[in-house]
Design an enzyme around this catalytic site. Structure first.
Site, short mmCIF file in Angstrom:
data_model
loop_
_atom_site.label_atom_id
_atom_site.label_comp_id
_atom_site.label_asym_id
_atom_site.label_seq_id
_atom_site.Cartn_x
_atom_site.Cartn_y
_atom_site.Cartn_z
N HIS A 23 58.58 82.36 64.99
CA HIS A 23 57.07 81.79 64.80
C HIS A 23 56.35 81.52 66.01
O HIS A 23 55.53 80.85 66.51
CB HIS A 23 56.16 79.88 64.02
N ASN B 27 59.83 88.28 56.88
CA ASN B 27 59.86 86.45 56.60
C ASN B 27 59.88 86.18 55.32
O ASN B 27 60.66 87.43 54.44
CB ASN B 27 58.64 86.30 56.93
N GLY C 30 47.14 90.10 61.60
CA GLY C 30 46.20 90.04 62.55
C GLY C 30 44.90 91.39 62.33
O GLY C 30 44.12 92.05 61.71
N PHE D 107 51.94 82.10 58.87
CA PHE D 107 51.15 83.10 58.22
C PHE D 107 49.82 83.22 57.89
O PHE D 107 48.84 84.27 58.36
CB PHE D 107 52.34 84.74 58.21
N GLU E 198 61.34 73.38 55.59
CA GLU E 198 61.60 73.91 54.99
C GLU E 198 63.01 73.55 54.29
O GLU E 198 64.18 74.24 54.93
CB GLU E 198 61.27 75.72 55.53
N ASN F 69 54.55 76.52 57.79
CA ASN F 69 54.44 78.30 57.88
C ASN F 69 52.84 79.04 59.08
O ASN F 69 52.37 79.27 58.06
CB ASN F 69 55.00 79.19 57.40
N VAL G 30 52.13 101.66 72.76
CA VAL G 30 50.89 101.75 73.49
C VAL G 30 51.63 100.64 74.95
O VAL G 30 52.04 99.51 74.72
CB VAL G 30 50.08 101.18 72.89
#
Length: 548
Positions: free
Chosen positions: A489, A164, A67, A529, A404, A527, A295
């Site tokens: 995940h 991954n 992201g 992503f 998978e 999955n 942060v």
């Protein structure tokens, strides 16, 4: 005016404004495309550059995963300067062995995030424990233990893309409404999924080569067993360079997938974010990345914008400097766990007290559960196994599970089939602030994995009955069949259209956004992503059009 009309008008305006920048970015990506390892010139910037008590920047992005990388690239292409802060290392410098990443079978200090002993998903093999002592170091894989579950997360510039298996799966259209009910599926499947797949470099294995290469004998055995029990077997797209893998098999390039590289990074063949979104973002000249920066606080600044407190850390995890920067806009992209923990802390401790009660809610494990099956001697799975999965068994509609067909790249014949299942597990956990301990807790319970086990059993009980085989009991401990203690995940914790509006804007604080997997409520059916990337593409396009 409809969202779509506003979106089109605003996009045209932004497109004109960013045309020249975008063209330069494309040229830069072409130049970088042929490199085996993209060096991180921006991430190697002096630690203090652009950071200080007086610094004010347009956009600060917390994290460099899917992201955050999408946000940084698209903002830069629209003419906005971006600073990204990454807790992990740059991963652009080879170690003493000449490689950036260590091998799965020989973990060293590069393998784990601030641990003194490895915490491998498979803790045992043939009855023996396989974890080993390592020096404490800011390694690439975080095995974060919380609430009865181990959450595996990538640490470094590129986030989860570093560790991954690269399985780049777009969910079936009929499952999408259960994944993101407030998002227009037509837009996602017509625009944002194709955009994400193209930018990530998604492709599928050559089926003819699959039939003949020794490296996928394990997957062909998995296919045979699945089909004999009546389950659909599907090829799964990936971001690995399959042409490179063919060269690996031919012995003409350094081995990567065929050398078992997966858990702790892949040195050559995988198109991680370092080689796609991040490479293009840096090529714009508008994105600066600061690795080894964590942060710790975000709060409204007196003169507008947000004051961000950042700790610079050493490779032993110690804080070596604390810095402040004021940013007009802040994007939380530290991953489901990182973003959720930070927001829950900031709300509870008074830095962002107006965040709503949905912050920290709706966290799930994507139904992850693992298992192995012991095959007969006439069904060897191969001593050479590509570490990059390329196939799966689909029983989602009937049994709530997608499995998978995963490798066991041990270098020896194991006569074992190994699987990572994604299941329709309904259980959701929440993050909460533990004031006494000064940390964020997760209330997940190991017992909540039982629905995942039951769903996975709809596949593997039937295969075992058909083949006359049994479950392996030596992989996750002593006489333990199911890997029900982990997830690869993590999803949720700042759910879209609940903790945020329908484009990731945090309620109560204009200029604060969430743009990672914490927006997705716990499950993607596959999955995740590509969905994280596509949703980020959708959201950042709207944010650029309306908020900048």
């Amino acid at each position: 005016m409809s969202d779509a009309t506003m979106h089109n008008n605003e996009t045209d305006r932004v497109s004109r404004r960013g045309f020249i920048v975008r063209t330069g970015s494309i040229l830069g990506a072409v130049t970088l495309g042929g490199q085996a390892v993209v060096t991180a010139q921006a991430s190697a910037a002096p630690a203090a550059a652009g950071v200080g008590a007086e610094a004010t920047i347009p956009v600060l992005v917390i994290g460099t995963g899917y992201g955050g990388s999408v946000a940084a690239l698209r903002l830069a292409q629209a003419g906005v300067n971006v600073q990204m802060y990454e807790m992990g290392m740059a991963w652009d410098t080879p170690g003493s062995d000449g490689k950036i990443f260590c091998n799965t079978t020989s973990p060293d200090q590069r393998s784990y995030w601030l641990r003194t002993k490895t915490k491998q998903p498979l803790s045992n093999f043939l009855g023996f424990p396989i974890d080993k002592n390592i020096p404490r170091y800011t390694g690439i894989l975080d095995a974060e233990e919380m609430g009865g579950i181990i959450v595996y997360q990538g640490r470094g510039v590129g986030g989860g893309s570093l560790v991954n298996g690269g399985m780049a799966v777009t969910p079936k259209r009929e499952n999408f409404s259960a994944i993101l009910p407030s998002v227009n599926a037509d837009e996602m499947y017509n625009t944002y999924y194709p955009r994400a797949n193209a930018a990530l470099g998604v492709n599928t294995i050559d089926p003819a080569w699959f039939e003949t290469t020794a490296a996928y004998q394990y997957a062909r055995v998995g296919r045979k067993h699945a089909q004999r029990s009546g389950f659909p077997f599907v090829f799964v797209p990936d971001v690995y360079d399959w042409d490179y893998m063919k060269q690996e098999a031919a012995g003409t390039v350094p081995k990567s997938a065929l050398a078992g590289e997966i858990l702790y990074g892949n040195n050559y063949g995988k198109k991680s974010l370092q080689r796609t979104y991040i490479a293009q973002a840096k090529a714009t000249g508008r994105v600066t990345i600061f690795p080894q920066h964590r942060v710790t606080s975000v709060a409204p600044a007196a003169g507008g914008g947000y004051n961000v407190v950042i700790e610079q850390i050493s490779t032993s995890g110690d804080t070596v400097a604390t810095k402040n920067v004021v940013a007009a806009k802040v994007f939380f992209a530290a991953g489901s766990v990182g973003t959720s923990k930070l927001l829950v802390k900031l709300k509870a401790t008074g830095a962002l007290p107006n965040l709503n009660a949905e912050v920290g809610q709706g966290w799930g494990d994507n139904g992850n559960v693992m298992c192995g099956r012991a095959n007969h001697l006439w069904d060897p799975t191969g001593s050479l196994q590509s570490s990059i999965p390329c196939s799966g068994i689909d029983n989602w509609a009937a049994g709530g599970a997608f499995a998978e067909v995963a490798p066991l790249p041990t270098g020896i014949e194991t006569y074992a089939s190994f699987y990572l299942s994604i299941t329709k597990n309904p259980n959701r956990a929440q993050f909460s602030w533990n004031a006494a301990a000064g940390k964020v807790d997760l209330n997940w319970q190991t017992a909540w994995k039982q629905p995942s086990i039951n769903m996975a059993k709809t596949i593997f009980d039937k295969i075992n009955a058909k083949e006359g085989t049994i479950y392996r009991t030596d992989l996750f401990g002593t006489y333990k069949i199911w890997g029900d203690h982990l997830t690869y995940h993590p999803l949720g914790g700042a759910v879209l259209n609940k903790a945020t509006d329908n484009y990731g804007r945090l309620h109560g604080y204009p200029g604060l956004y969430v743009i990672d997997g914490s927006l997705i409520p716990g499950n993607t059916s596959v999955n995740p992503f590509v969905t994280i990337t596509a949703l980020a593409e959708r959201n950042i396009e709207q944010i650029i059009a309306t908020d900048l």
